[in-house]
Design an enzyme around this catalytic site. Structure first.
Site, PDB file in Angstrom:
ATOM      1  N   HIS A  66       0.810  -1.217   0.000  1.00  0.00           N
ATOM      2  CA  HIS A  66       0.000   0.000   0.000  1.00  0.00           C
ATOM      3  C   HIS A  66       0.844   1.268   0.000  1.00  0.00           C
ATOM      4  O   HIS A  66       0.457   2.273  -0.580  1.00  0.00           O
ATOM      5  CB  HIS A  66      -0.984  -0.018   1.160  1.00  0.00           C
ATOM      6  CG  HIS A  66      -1.919  -1.167   1.035  1.00  0.00           C
ATOM      7  ND1 HIS A  66      -2.808  -1.257  -0.007  1.00  0.00           N
ATOM      8  CD2 HIS A  66      -2.032  -2.306   1.732  1.00  0.00           C
ATOM      9  CE1 HIS A  66      -3.452  -2.402   0.082  1.00  0.00           C
ATOM     10  NE2 HIS A  66      -3.008  -3.062   1.130  1.00  0.00           N
ATOM     11  N   ARG A  79     -10.472   2.106  -6.412  1.00  0.00           N
ATOM     12  CA  ARG A  79     -10.392   1.360  -5.136  1.00  0.00           C
ATOM     13  C   ARG A  79     -11.238   2.129  -4.124  1.00  0.00           C
ATOM     14  O   ARG A  79     -10.801   3.159  -3.618  1.00  0.00           O
ATOM     15  CB  ARG A  79      -8.939   1.271  -4.660  1.00  0.00           C
ATOM     16  CG  ARG A  79      -8.065   0.336  -5.493  1.00  0.00           C
ATOM     17  CD  ARG A  79      -6.692   0.207  -4.852  1.00  0.00           C
ATOM     18  NE  ARG A  79      -5.913  -0.882  -5.400  1.00  0.00           N
ATOM     19  CZ  ARG A  79      -4.979  -0.745  -6.345  1.00  0.00           C
ATOM     20  NH1 ARG A  79      -4.730   0.438  -6.868  1.00  0.00           N
ATOM     21  NH2 ARG A  79      -4.300  -1.799  -6.763  1.00  0.00           N
ATOM     22  N   ARG A 119     -14.798  -0.684  -8.134  1.00  0.00           N
ATOM     23  CA  ARG A 119     -14.668  -1.973  -7.460  1.00  0.00           C
ATOM     24  C   ARG A 119     -15.388  -1.898  -6.119  1.00  0.00           C
ATOM     25  O   ARG A 119     -15.213  -0.928  -5.369  1.00  0.00           O
ATOM     26  CB  ARG A 119     -13.187  -2.285  -7.225  1.00  0.00           C
ATOM     27  CG  ARG A 119     -13.023  -3.583  -6.452  1.00  0.00           C
ATOM     28  CD  ARG A 119     -11.589  -3.957  -6.286  1.00  0.00           C
ATOM     29  NE  ARG A 119     -10.909  -3.115  -5.318  1.00  0.00           N
ATOM     30  CZ  ARG A 119      -9.617  -3.247  -5.034  1.00  0.00           C
ATOM     31  NH1 ARG A 119      -8.883  -4.127  -5.669  1.00  0.00           N
ATOM     32  NH2 ARG A 119      -9.046  -2.473  -4.140  1.00  0.00           N
ATOM     33  N   GLU A 123      -8.172 -12.584  -9.500  1.00  0.00           N
ATOM     34  CA  GLU A 123      -7.008 -12.374  -8.633  1.00  0.00           C
ATOM     35  C   GLU A 123      -6.783 -13.533  -7.673  1.00  0.00           C
ATOM     36  O   GLU A 123      -5.923 -13.470  -6.798  1.00  0.00           O
ATOM     37  CB  GLU A 123      -7.121 -11.050  -7.877  1.00  0.00           C
ATOM     38  CG  GLU A 123      -8.423 -10.836  -7.138  1.00  0.00           C
ATOM     39  CD  GLU A 123      -8.509  -9.448  -6.481  1.00  0.00           C
ATOM     40  OE1 GLU A 123      -7.494  -8.788  -6.317  1.00  0.00           O
ATOM     41  OE2 GLU A 123      -9.636  -9.062  -6.121  1.00  0.00           O
ATOM     42  N   ASP A 166      -2.673  -9.508  -6.338  1.00  0.00           N
ATOM     43  CA  ASP A 166      -3.082 -10.669  -5.547  1.00  0.00           C
ATOM     44  C   ASP A 166      -2.872 -11.970  -6.311  1.00  0.00           C
ATOM     45  O   ASP A 166      -2.481 -12.976  -5.722  1.00  0.00           O
ATOM     46  CB  ASP A 166      -4.551 -10.532  -5.121  1.00  0.00           C
ATOM     47  CG  ASP A 166      -4.672  -9.614  -3.915  1.00  0.00           C
ATOM     48  OD1 ASP A 166      -3.886  -9.784  -2.967  1.00  0.00           O
ATOM     49  OD2 ASP A 166      -5.528  -8.715  -3.927  1.00  0.00           O
ATOM     50  N   ARG A 173       2.730 -10.254  -0.858  1.00  0.00           N
ATOM     51  CA  ARG A 173       3.044  -9.074  -1.666  1.00  0.00           C
ATOM     52  C   ARG A 173       3.656  -7.937  -0.856  1.00  0.00           C
ATOM     53  O   ARG A 173       4.252  -7.021  -1.420  1.00  0.00           O
ATOM     54  CB  ARG A 173       1.790  -8.580  -2.402  1.00  0.00           C
ATOM     55  CG  ARG A 173       0.689  -8.112  -1.484  1.00  0.00           C
ATOM     56  CD  ARG A 173      -0.619  -7.914  -2.229  1.00  0.00           C
ATOM     57  NE  ARG A 173      -0.845  -6.540  -2.617  1.00  0.00           N
ATOM     58  CZ  ARG A 173      -1.980  -6.080  -3.124  1.00  0.00           C
ATOM     59  NH1 ARG A 173      -2.988  -6.913  -3.353  1.00  0.00           N
ATOM     60  NH2 ARG A 173      -2.129  -4.830  -3.438  1.00  0.00           N
ATOM     61  N   CYS A 181      -5.628  -4.734 -14.047  1.00  0.00           N
ATOM     62  CA  CYS A 181      -5.521  -3.539 -13.207  1.00  0.00           C
ATOM     63  C   CYS A 181      -4.486  -3.693 -12.105  1.00  0.00           C
ATOM     64  O   CYS A 181      -4.302  -2.793 -11.294  1.00  0.00           O
ATOM     65  CB  CYS A 181      -6.872  -3.169 -12.617  1.00  0.00           C
ATOM     66  SG  CYS A 181      -7.580  -4.495 -11.619  1.00  0.00           S
TER      67      CYS A 181
HETATM   68  C1  PEP Z   1      -4.753  -6.605  -7.472  1.00  0.00           C
HETATM   69  O1  PEP Z   1      -4.841  -7.451  -6.588  1.00  0.00           O
HETATM   70  O2  PEP Z   1      -4.022  -6.724  -8.461  1.00  0.00           O
HETATM   71  C2  PEP Z   1      -5.517  -5.347  -7.373  1.00  0.00           C
HETATM   72  C3  PEP Z   1      -5.537  -4.487  -8.357  1.00  0.00           C
HETATM   73  O3  PEP Z   1      -6.167  -5.104  -6.214  1.00  0.00           O
HETATM   74  P1  PEP Z   1      -5.465  -4.547  -4.871  1.00  0.00           P
HETATM   75  O4  PEP Z   1      -4.060  -4.159  -5.227  1.00  0.00           O
HETATM   76  O5  PEP Z   1      -6.279  -3.395  -4.435  1.00  0.00           O
HETATM   77  O6  PEP Z   1      -5.547  -5.722  -3.971  1.00  0.00           O
HETATM   78 MG    MG Z   2      -6.422  -7.349  -5.114  1.00  0.00          MG
END
Ligand code: PEP
Ligand code: MG
Length: 623
Positions: free
Chosen positions: A234, A341, A377, A476, A500, A510, A547
């Site tokens: 994040h 998001r 989303r 994902e 994900d 991640r 995405c």
């Molecule tokens: C992903 O998982 O690739 C995604 C775009 O969602 P987030 O990064 O918000 O989990």
């Molecule tokens: Mg995700």
């Protein structure tokens, strides 16, 4: 532990230490008076290597932001700041005690005994003038911040208690709880200080969660450097959203830096320099100017389509993390929002956003990007994003736990309010629904049935809405990737969430910097899965986008074009360069290239091959 008469921590511990003749107690001194210095003072230039998370070069003054982690960092303060630190601690101890009184009043009868035990230990600390006096003395004598001094004293007391075992160890646990509460509050204070800072600073932090980021003034941040995190953590997403350079996964930056140290964050190469010498600073200034000039050169692409040399059109859209970025989308030449998001609406507050608030927000973004679409989303909280407004019990594996659609289906009132807001915001026809973390068909059918139910409710209420709003699914989770054809039969589009998908496919957290090198977008298994998902979508006549951050991975762009991806959604900062690569690519060549690469069996082969290819074709793209 049985309830005992009221005691103060310091006298309680002194008495117990006297009995056991603890050897490190020096005559005539308080129980603990030698506090080891944990931090190395840095004088010379220091270079740290981490993960390049957001492009650009930032130079400035460090602002060490302790986050919600419960460890205080040692900071040196000036003598003039001492009274302020002592007052701050006093105020926080008072608030914590007040909260304790209120919580005890609200506690149910079953927990009365527990509450009594906790309250007793709290009083031992918060009312203990001797103990508080020791903390204040440390602040004064060692010129350190209040949270650090408080932590040091508590840790020392707790250590002694723990050694004695039994119910003493239980008291030690309670002491840690108190420490966490107090430090969290003191940290909150640091955030306010950052928001009031005169100039923008380089935020240095252990981690940067979305909830913390939401409380920060983005205009005060000119760079980010964190101990934790990988490319899709994040902190990385935040920095890209705020268009500030970032290096994450530095492991030890908070231990190697002091407030107001001079710092260079090189987000292109994943390097941070602390207290750089004059020559290095000059060198980086020159590099920064060169980089800014290169970015400027891409401006002319803004109004051009993401079209290959041989006229295959792709949709190049932008990911939005926060509402105030919407103007960046069009300014960078993106064709709408490929991923909104919506978590920012749910985090950092203690009540849920209602339908009306969400409707206003989605309608505003839809109007701003029209005629392009905005793909909204549904809420993806849980995992490493903990909202205060939804009670998510502690979990052993939050990333595999109660998050995203799993919460939405168990709390349909939250889901329905969000779907109503999106359906109503789509009266202009450019809003779409995207469902996160779908792992199977039953779950998807349940979500689709709830969407239909929501439409019936809106009809009944006589509300204007768009009944034919398109619905897509994020691919994902590996199970969803394997079921992509069955999913594609039921929805209007697929969007591959590689952040994900790679995490779950390769079993690589991640956000874990230690294994960041194993998080490989170009792993052959990842490429094969992506190819299957794209083909499955096309076989059912729907479009397939991406995405996750892989959509902005320069080494992957030509391969994705060659695999016939229809849409890429990336952070606004990445749009110009990705567009440039697409516009210099011949689709038929890319298709042949993808076929060849899909036969490679190691990530290293693929990366080496693509690096050479890109260096030959795109001399000025940073890889
Ligand atoms: C992903 O998982 O690739 C995604 C775009 O969602 P987030 O990064 O918000 O989990
Ligand atoms: Mg995700």
């Amino acid at each position: 532990m049985k309830s005992r008469p009221w005691l103060q921590l310091s006298s309680f511990l002194r008495a117990s230490l006297e009995k056991t003749k603890v050897t490190n107690v020096r005559k005539g001194h308080p129980v603990f008076d030698a506090v080891p210095k944990k931090k190395q003072e840095l004088k010379a230039q220091t270079i740290l290597h981490g993960v390049a998370a957001s492009p650009g070069i930032a130079m400035g003054s460090a602002f060490v932001l302790a986050d919600d982690r419960v460890t205080a960092e040692r900071r040196t303060i000036t003598a003039a700041e001492v009274p302020q630190e002592i007052d701050k601690l006093k105020a926080i101890l008072e608030t914590t005690q007040q909260e304790l009184i209120e919580n005890s009043a609200q506690a149910g009868s079953e927990s009365a005994q527990d509450q009594e035990r906790i309250a007793e230990v709290h009083r031992m600390v918060l009312d203990d003038e001797y103990f508080i006096g020791e903390v204040n003395a440390m602040i004064r004598n060692e010129l350190v911040n209040a949270d650090y001094a408080f932590q040091e004293r508590i840790d020392q007391y707790a250590e002694q208690l723990r050694k004695r075992g039994g119910h003493f160890a239980e008291i030690a646990d309670e002491l840690h709880e108190i420490k966490h509460k107090v430090i969290r509050r003191l940290n909150g204070d640091r955030r306010q200080l950052l928001n009031q800072a005169e100039d923008a600073v380089i935020v240095v932090s252990h981690d940067l969660t979305t909830s913390v980021a939401l409380t920060l003034n983005r205009h005060k941040i000119k760079g980010v450097a964190t101990d934790l995190g990988g490319k899709t953590s994040h902190a990385a997403l935040l920095a890209r959203a705020y268009r500030v350079p970032a290096v994450v996964g530095l492991r030890e930056i908070t231990g190697a830096i002091k407030n107001a140290d001079r710092v260079i964050v090189d987000g292109n190469n994943g390097v941070v320099l602390v207290n750089p010498d004059k020559a290095t600073s000059a060198q980086y200034r020159a590099r920064r100017n060169k980089w800014l000039a290169a970015v400027k050169k891409l401006d002319h692409l803004r109004d051009l389509p993401a079209r290959t040399i041989d006229n295959r059109d792709l949709t190049l859209a932008a990911n939005l993390e926060y509402a105030d970025e919407v103007e960046d989308v069009l300014a960078h030449g993106a064709a709408g929002v490929g991923l909104l998001r919506t978590e920012y609406l749910y985090l950092g507050r203690d009540c849920l956003p209602d339908e009306e608030e969400q409707f206003q927000e989605y309608a505003r973004i839809a109007a701003a990007v029209k005629p392009h679409p905005v793909i909204i989303r549904t809420m993806d909280v849980g995992g490493d994003k903990s909202p205060q407004c939804i009670d998510i019990p502690p979990e052993a594996n939050p990333m595999l736990g109660w998050r995203a659609i799993r919460i939405s289906l168990e709390r349909p009132e939250i889901f329905i309010a969000q779907i109503k807001a999106i359906l109503r915001a789509n009266t202009r026809g450019n809003a779409r629904i995207l469902l996160p973390m779908i792992s199977g068909i039953e779950q998807l059918d349940e979500a689709l049935a709830l969407i239909e139910k929501t439409k019936r409710q809106l009809r009944k209420q006589g509300q204007a809405f768009e009944p034919d709003t398109e619905v897509g699914v994020m691919i994902e989770i590996p199970s969803a990737a394997l079921l992509a054809d069955a999913i594609a039969e039921r929805v209007d589009f697929l969007s591959i969430g590689t952040n994900d998908l790679v995490q779950y496919l390769l079993a690589v957290d991640r956000g874990n910097e230690r294994i960041a090198h194993l998080f490989e977008n170009l792993h052959p298994a990842v490429l094969r899965v992506i190819k299957n998902v794209i083909d499955a979508g096309h076989s059912k006549g729907i479009w397939v986008g991406m995405c996750g951050e892989m959509a902005a991975d320069r080494l992957a762009t030509v391969l994705l074009v060659g695999m016939k991806i229809d849409e890429l959604s990336v952070s606004p900062v990445d749009v110009p360069e990705i567009k440039k690569i697409i516009r210099y690519t011949d689709f038929h060549d890319a298709e042949k290239l993808a076929q060849k690469v899909l036969n490679f069996s190691t990530a290293k082969e693929i990366i080496d091959f693509m690096r050479q290819y890109m260096r030959r074709r795109f001399k000025d793209v940073a890889l």
